[in-house]
Structure formats: structure tokens, C-alpha cells
Design an enzyme around this catalytic site. Structure first.
Site, PDB file in Angstrom:
ATOM      1  N   TYR A   1       0.789  -1.190   0.146  1.00 57.52           N
ATOM      2  CA  TYR A   1      -0.037  -0.008   0.327  1.00 57.52           C
ATOM      3  C   TYR A   1       0.841   1.173   0.021  1.00 57.52           C
ATOM      4  O   TYR A   1       0.909   2.285  -0.933  1.00 57.52           O
ATOM      5  CB  TYR A   1      -0.952   0.078   1.149  1.00 57.52           C
ATOM      6  CG  TYR A   1      -2.051   0.918   1.107  1.00 57.52           C
ATOM      7  CD1 TYR A   1      -2.919   1.253   0.571  1.00 57.52           C
ATOM      8  CD2 TYR A   1      -1.676   2.121   2.348  1.00 57.52           C
ATOM      9  CE1 TYR A   1      -4.015   2.166   0.377  1.00 57.52           C
ATOM     10  CE2 TYR A   1      -2.658   3.294   2.187  1.00 57.52           C
ATOM     11  CZ  TYR A   1      -3.723   3.272   1.442  1.00 57.52           C
ATOM     12  OH  TYR A   1      -4.617   4.335   1.508  1.00 57.52           O
TER      13      TYR A   1
ATOM     14  N   GLY B   1       3.131   1.391  -3.174  1.00 55.93           N
ATOM     15  CA  GLY B   1       2.238   1.630  -4.227  1.00 55.93           C
ATOM     16  C   GLY B   1       1.833   2.973  -4.455  1.00 55.93           C
ATOM     17  O   GLY B   1       1.864   3.576  -5.613  1.00 55.93           O
TER      18      GLY B   1
ATOM     19  N   ASN C   1      -6.344   9.491   8.157  1.00 57.85           N
ATOM     20  CA  ASN C   1      -7.422   8.779   8.458  1.00 57.85           C
ATOM     21  C   ASN C   1      -8.723   9.455   8.309  1.00 57.85           C
ATOM     22  O   ASN C   1      -8.990  10.499   9.021  1.00 57.85           O
ATOM     23  CB  ASN C   1      -7.330   8.349  10.126  1.00 57.85           C
ATOM     24  CG  ASN C   1      -6.439   6.974  10.178  1.00 57.85           C
ATOM     25  OD1 ASN C   1      -5.959   6.529   9.266  1.00 57.85           O
ATOM     26  ND2 ASN C   1      -6.075   6.746  11.296  1.00 57.85           N
TER      27      ASN C   1
ATOM     28  N   ARG D   1     -10.929  -0.930   9.803  1.00 57.45           N
ATOM     29  CA  ARG D   1     -10.223   0.401  10.364  1.00 57.45           C
ATOM     30  C   ARG D   1     -10.928   0.794  11.700  1.00 57.45           C
ATOM     31  O   ARG D   1     -12.123   0.382  12.071  1.00 57.45           O
ATOM     32  CB  ARG D   1     -10.382   1.725   9.418  1.00 57.45           C
ATOM     33  CG  ARG D   1      -9.273   1.503   8.389  1.00 57.45           C
ATOM     34  CD  ARG D   1      -9.385   2.274   7.297  1.00 57.45           C
ATOM     35  NE  ARG D   1     -10.325   2.089   6.156  1.00 57.45           N
ATOM     36  CZ  ARG D   1     -10.471   2.678   5.237  1.00 57.45           C
ATOM     37  NH1 ARG D   1      -9.711   3.825   4.855  1.00 57.45           N
ATOM     38  NH2 ARG D   1     -11.483   2.491   4.409  1.00 57.45           N
TER      39      ARG D   1
ATOM     40  N   ASN E   1     -14.570  -0.345  13.150  1.00 55.52           N
ATOM     41  CA  ASN E   1     -14.488  -1.715  14.238  1.00 55.52           C
ATOM     42  C   ASN E   1     -14.998  -1.393  15.460  1.00 55.52           C
ATOM     43  O   ASN E   1     -15.802  -2.320  15.926  1.00 55.52           O
ATOM     44  CB  ASN E   1     -12.809  -1.711  14.501  1.00 55.52           C
ATOM     45  CG  ASN E   1     -12.283  -3.009  13.160  1.00 55.52           C
ATOM     46  OD1 ASN E   1     -12.863  -3.187  12.359  1.00 55.52           O
ATOM     47  ND2 ASN E   1     -11.173  -3.179  13.600  1.00 55.52           N
TER      48      ASN E   1
ATOM     49  N   THR F   1      -1.343   7.032  18.777  1.00 61.43           N
ATOM     50  CA  THR F   1      -2.567   8.114  18.365  1.00 61.43           C
ATOM     51  C   THR F   1      -2.717   8.099  17.073  1.00 61.43           C
ATOM     52  O   THR F   1      -1.985   7.864  16.154  1.00 61.43           O
ATOM     53  CB  THR F   1      -2.089   9.538  19.061  1.00 61.43           C
ATOM     54  OG1 THR F   1      -0.813   9.689  18.104  1.00 61.43           O
ATOM     55  CG2 THR F   1      -1.804   9.675  20.516  1.00 61.43           C
ATOM     56  N   ARG F   2      -4.018   8.463  16.584  1.00 57.06           N
ATOM     57  CA  ARG F   2      -4.263   8.747  15.300  1.00 57.06           C
ATOM     58  C   ARG F   2      -5.109  10.269  15.305  1.00 57.06           C
ATOM     59  O   ARG F   2      -5.658  10.587  16.219  1.00 57.06           O
ATOM     60  CB  ARG F   2      -5.166   7.750  14.702  1.00 57.06           C
ATOM     61  CG  ARG F   2      -4.733   6.454  14.578  1.00 57.06           C
ATOM     62  CD  ARG F   2      -3.546   6.291  13.159  1.00 57.06           C
ATOM     63  NE  ARG F   2      -2.937   5.048  13.145  1.00 57.06           N
ATOM     64  CZ  ARG F   2      -1.936   4.597  13.889  1.00 57.06           C
ATOM     65  NH1 ARG F   2      -1.550   5.317  14.797  1.00 57.06           N
ATOM     66  NH2 ARG F   2      -1.454   3.541  13.711  1.00 57.06           N
TER      67      ARG F   2
ATOM     68  N   ASP G   1       3.092  -0.911  12.459  1.00 61.40           N
ATOM     69  CA  ASP G   1       2.008  -0.043  12.841  1.00 61.40           C
ATOM     70  C   ASP G   1       2.696   1.467  13.176  1.00 61.40           C
ATOM     71  O   ASP G   1       3.360   1.354  14.228  1.00 61.40           O
ATOM     72  CB  ASP G   1       1.115  -0.547  13.936  1.00 61.40           C
ATOM     73  CG  ASP G   1      -0.277   0.122  14.050  1.00 61.40           C
ATOM     74  OD1 ASP G   1      -0.895   0.212  13.305  1.00 61.40           O
ATOM     75  OD2 ASP G   1      -0.576   0.431  15.033  1.00 61.40           O
ATOM     76  N   PRO G   2       2.316   2.446  12.538  1.00 61.09           N
ATOM     77  CA  PRO G   2       2.813   3.773  13.012  1.00 61.09           C
ATOM     78  C   PRO G   2       2.240   4.140  14.488  1.00 61.09           C
ATOM     79  O   PRO G   2       1.003   3.924  14.811  1.00 61.09           O
ATOM     80  CB  PRO G   2       2.408   4.686  11.895  1.00 61.09           C
ATOM     81  CG  PRO G   2       1.301   4.211  11.296  1.00 61.09           C
ATOM     82  CD  PRO G   2       1.227   2.604  11.504  1.00 61.09           C
TER      83      PRO G   2
HETATM   84  N1  LIG Z   1     -10.315   6.494   4.321  1.00 59.61           N
HETATM   85  C1  LIG Z   1      -9.114   6.684   4.781  1.00 59.61           C
HETATM   86  O1  LIG Z   1      -8.717   7.015   5.887  1.00 59.61           O
HETATM   87  C2  LIG Z   1      -7.811   7.123   3.707  1.00 59.61           C
HETATM   88  C3  LIG Z   1      -6.762   7.551   3.967  1.00 59.61           C
HETATM   89  C4  LIG Z   1      -5.682   7.642   3.021  1.00 59.61           C
HETATM   90  C5  LIG Z   1      -5.820   7.530   1.737  1.00 59.61           C
HETATM   91  N2  LIG Z   1      -7.276   6.973   1.428  1.00 59.61           N
HETATM   92  C6  LIG Z   1      -7.405   6.634  -0.007  1.00 59.61           C
HETATM   93  O2  LIG Z   1      -8.673   7.110  -0.573  1.00 59.61           O
HETATM   94  C7  LIG Z   1      -9.181   6.283  -1.502  1.00 59.61           C
HETATM   95  C8  LIG Z   1     -10.588   5.864  -1.124  1.00 59.61           C
HETATM   96  O3  LIG Z   1     -10.505   5.293   0.169  1.00 59.61           O
HETATM   97  P1  LIG Z   1     -11.705   4.551   0.982  1.00 59.61           P
HETATM   98  O4  LIG Z   1     -11.468   5.003   2.404  1.00 59.61           O
HETATM   99  O5  LIG Z   1     -13.092   5.411   0.467  1.00 59.61           O
HETATM  100  O6  LIG Z   1     -11.593   3.047   0.858  1.00 59.61           O
HETATM  101  P2  LIG Z   1     -12.966   2.408   0.228  1.00 59.61           P
HETATM  102  O7  LIG Z   1     -12.124   0.677   0.465  1.00 59.61           O
HETATM  103  O8  LIG Z   1     -14.166   2.305   0.702  1.00 59.61           O
HETATM  104  O9  LIG Z   1     -12.897   2.707  -1.277  1.00 59.61           O
HETATM  105  C9  LIG Z   1     -12.115   2.054  -2.438  1.00 59.61           C
HETATM  106  C10 LIG Z   1     -12.734   1.826  -3.561  1.00 59.61           C
HETATM  107  O10 LIG Z   1     -11.841   1.362  -4.637  1.00 59.61           O
HETATM  108  C11 LIG Z   1     -12.516   0.347  -5.203  1.00 59.61           C
HETATM  109  N3  LIG Z   1     -11.023  -0.368  -5.814  1.00 59.61           N
HETATM  110  C12 LIG Z   1     -10.387  -1.057  -5.351  1.00 59.61           C
HETATM  111  N4  LIG Z   1      -9.458  -1.524  -6.230  1.00 59.61           N
HETATM  112  C13 LIG Z   1      -9.991  -1.486  -7.371  1.00 59.61           C
HETATM  113  C14 LIG Z   1      -9.421  -1.739  -8.820  1.00 59.61           C
HETATM  114  N5  LIG Z   1      -8.500  -2.281  -8.869  1.00 59.61           N
HETATM  115  N6  LIG Z   1     -10.230  -0.881  -9.586  1.00 59.61           N
HETATM  116  C15 LIG Z   1     -11.326  -0.280  -9.481  1.00 59.61           C
HETATM  117  N7  LIG Z   1     -11.813  -0.039  -8.346  1.00 59.61           N
HETATM  118  C16 LIG Z   1     -11.164  -0.702  -7.145  1.00 59.61           C
HETATM  119  C17 LIG Z   1     -13.128  -0.555  -4.247  1.00 59.61           C
HETATM  120  O11 LIG Z   1     -14.142  -1.423  -4.787  1.00 59.61           O
HETATM  121  C18 LIG Z   1     -13.801   0.715  -3.284  1.00 59.61           C
HETATM  122  O12 LIG Z   1     -15.030   1.053  -3.891  1.00 59.61           O
HETATM  123  C19 LIG Z   1      -8.422   5.196  -1.627  1.00 59.61           C
HETATM  124  O13 LIG Z   1      -7.260   5.531  -2.838  1.00 59.61           O
HETATM  125  C20 LIG Z   1      -7.237   5.124  -0.297  1.00 59.61           C
HETATM  126  O14 LIG Z   1      -6.188   4.881  -0.514  1.00 59.61           O
HETATM  127  C21 LIG Z   1      -8.149   6.781   2.230  1.00 59.61           C
END
Ligand SMILES: NC(=O)c1ccc[n+]([C@@H]2O[C@H](COP(=O)([O-])OP(=O)(O)OC[C@H]3O[C@@H](n4cnc5c(N)ncnc54)[C@H](O)[C@@H]3O)[C@@H](O)[C@H]2O)c1
Length: 284
Positions: free
Chosen positions: A116, A119, A145, A157, A161, A181-182, A244-245
Site C-alpha cells: 500500500y 504503491g 485517517n 479500520r 471496528n 495516536t491517530r 503500525d505507526p
Molecule cells: N479513508 C481513509 O482514511 C483514507 C486515508 C488515506 C487514503 N485514502 C485513499 O482514498 C481512496 C478511497 O478510500 P476509502 O477509504 O473510500 O476506501 P474504500 O475501500 O471504501 O474505497 C476504495 C474503492 O476502490 C475500489 N477499488 C479497489 N481496487 C480497485 C480496482 N483495482 N479497480 C477499481 N476499483 C477498485 C473499491 O471497490 C472501493 O470502492 C483510496 O485510494 C485510499 O487509498 C483513504
């Protein structure tokens, strides 16, 4: 147009939009090229919770890296502005606190979280190389978060949870001693930040941190959730996962200067709204 392979997403979350003639839903995996005509692209596709992104780590890296290449290729072809949902995980287990955008991070390249973290780091590299090499109009935010209604009940998360466990009267799982903390940003605040960033003038690329700087220990979060759900759940302590941070808090001064943005919904209010949603989900 909304594109999703439904790995962690659900059609139910957009069911209310399906009757809108301007909305189109397409099942597609971003690791394969996409041929559509749009003006703007928000690249959010990626599992974001450790349980999900570690389920198939190779696919997670492919989603971030091949997904970025495919979406950037699409943006280049159709001359669209493109937005990247990057993450605070690019800072890894940070040595400075809070983290400004200028901090390069401390990330383990070979650990269980690397699929992650690395990537997303590689995706940022691709965005900035397409900007420099192909003059693409990019917008990159680093999300800290975020939580709120429509999260998957088994998302894994911490906020979802704790809430689901408290509502069901199950033990609340705390990893480590609960002193890590977060900071937690409510989803509406985050989306307001996305829209502001997407509407900035050409040349404003980011990366820009978006998150809520309010910092809480896991124990404090658990106590609040227990109080707001009036739950009698007990706390159950488990070993801390690898890498884990210990601490994570956004420095959001840049978002304030560039976007005039700061979060408005505090943890108490955001938890109330999220608990309201999960009560409905758990009951049905
Ligand atoms: N929620 C957070 O705290 C947080 C923090 C940092 C970054 N993000 C980023 O924000 C974005 C959305 O996160 P989220 O919390 O809504 O997560 P989420 O898992 O609810 O949403 C991710 C979405 O991407 C879709 N997906 C996954 N792999 C895919 C693929 N190969 N092709 C097409 N769709 C795909 C999933 O089905 C899902 O609908 C992500 O890129 C995540 O890395 C979220």
C-alpha cells in the site's frame, strides 16, 4: 461516471444515484486501460484498510501503480485534469510530528504494509513525472485517517471496528496498549477538501495534506465510542501489528493557505453521525 471493481466498494453506496440520468456506473478494474470521455478524473480506486490491502498485496500494488499509469494515460489522451487520492502512509512511521508535505517519510519497502505505502508513493512519482514530462494537469492530496457513514462494516479500520463492536456488545479490540495516536477526519470535510483542490488553478499540483489535526489515543477513541453508544462492551488488548505507526497527525497549514480549507466536524459530532449510520446497518 463512477468506475469500481467492487472489491471493497458496494453498489448500495451509490444506489440513490442510479436514477440520475447524469450518473453512470461501470464495473471496471483500473489495472486495465479505460476508454471513456470525461473532463475530470478522481483516482480513488484502491483498498485502503490493512485487512483488505494485505489480502492480495500484489493486486494492491498493481491497483496503485498500473491503476495510476492507466488513469494518467487516459487523462493524457483526453486532456483531462486528474486528481490522486494519496495517503499519509507515504510518511510511514514518521520521525517528525506533525508531518508537513515536505517530509519524505520513513517507509519500510519490504514489510506487510509496503504494497500500500510504496504503491501510493510510486503513484505519486508517476503523477509528478506525467506533470513534468507531459504537462498533465495533476492534483495530489495526501489523506489522513477518514471515517464516516457508508464505510464497510467489516472495513477493519479502527473507527468502524470500535463502533460495530460497541453496538453488537462485543469486546472492543485494541492493538498494543492503546496509547498510539491517530487523527480522524470526517468524510464531509475531506470531500470539501477534494472539491477545493480539484478547483485550484492550473499548476497547483500539491501534494497537499488533508486531515483533522485533532489527535486521540486509541483508548480515548474507545471510551468515546462506548459513551456515545451507551455500550457495555469490554476492552480486549491484542499485539500491535508489524510496522503500525505510533503517531500520525497532519500538518494542514498548506491546505489552509492554498484551499482556505480546515475541517469543521469534530470527532464527537462525526462519531454521532457514523454511529447513527451503523445502528441502521447492524439492525438490518
Ligand atoms: N479513508 C481513509 O482514511 C483514507 C486515508 C488515506 C487514503 N485514502 C485513499 O482514498 C481512496 C478511497 O478510500 P476509502 O477509504 O473510500 O476506501 P474504500 O475501500 O471504501 O474505497 C476504495 C474503492 O476502490 C475500489 N477499488 C479497489 N481496487 C480497485 C480496482 N483495482 N479497480 C477499481 N476499483 C477498485 C473499491 O471497490 C472501493 O470502492 C483510496 O485510494 C485510499 O487509498 C483513504
Amino acid at each position: 461516471m463512477c468506475v469500481d471493481n467492487f472489491f471493497t466498494g458496494s453498489k448500495k453506496n451509490v444506489a440513490h444515484l442510479l436514477s440520475n440520468p447524469d450518473f453512470e456506473l461501470m464495473r471496471h478494474d483500473v489495472t486495465f486501460p479505460l476508454y471513456v470521455e470525461v473532463d475530470r478524473i478522481f483516482n480513488l480506486a484502491c483498498p485502503a484498510s490493512p485487512v483488505h490491502y494485505q489480502f492480495d498485496p500484489v493486486q494492491t500494488t498493481k491497483t496503485s501503480v498500473h491503476g495510476a499509469i492507466n488513469m494518467l494515460g487516459l487523462a493524457k489522451r483526453i486532456k483531462a485534469r486528474i486528481f490522486q487520492a494519496s495517503t499519509s502512509e507515504v510518511y510511514g512511521d514518521p520521525e517528525i510530528h506533525p508531518q508537513p508535505e515536505s517530509y519524505w517519510g520513513k517507509v519500510n519497502p519490504v514489510g506487510p504494509r509496503s504494497c500500500y505505502d510504496e504503491g501510493k508513493r510510486c503513484a505519486e512519482t508517476l503523477f509528478f513525472d506525467y506533470f513534468r514530462q507531459h504537462k498533465l494537469d495533476i492534483k495530489v492530496v495526501r489523506i489522513f485517517n477518514t471515517y464516516g457513514p457508508r464505510m464497510h462494516p467489516n472495513d477493519g479500520r479502527v473507527v468502524s471496528n470500535f463502533i460495530v463492536q460497541a453496538i453488537k456488545g462485543e469486546d472492543i479490540t485494541i492493538y498494543g496498549d492503546g496509547s498510539q495516536t491517530r487523527s480522524f477526519c470526517y468524510v464531509d470535510d475531506l470531500i470539501d477538501g477534494f472539491v477545493r483542490m480539484m478547483n485550484t488553478p492550473d499548476g497547483v499540483t500539491g501534494p497537499v495534506n488533508l486531515g483533522n489535526p485533532g489527535e486521540f489515543t486509541m483508548l480515548e477513541l474507545a471510551e468515546r465510542v462506548l459513551r456515545l453508544t451507551a455500550s457495555r462492551s469490554k476492552l480486549s488488548f491484542k499485539p500491535l501489528p508489524a510496522d503500525d505507526p505510533k503517531q500520525r497527525q497532519p500538518d494542514i497549514r498548506l491546505a489552509g493557505e492554498l484551499l482556505g480549507w480546515k475541517p469543521k466536524v469534530d470527532l464527537e459530532e462525526g462519531l454521532k453521525r457514523t454511529i447513527h449510520y451503523f445502528r441502521h446497518v447492524v439492525a438490518n
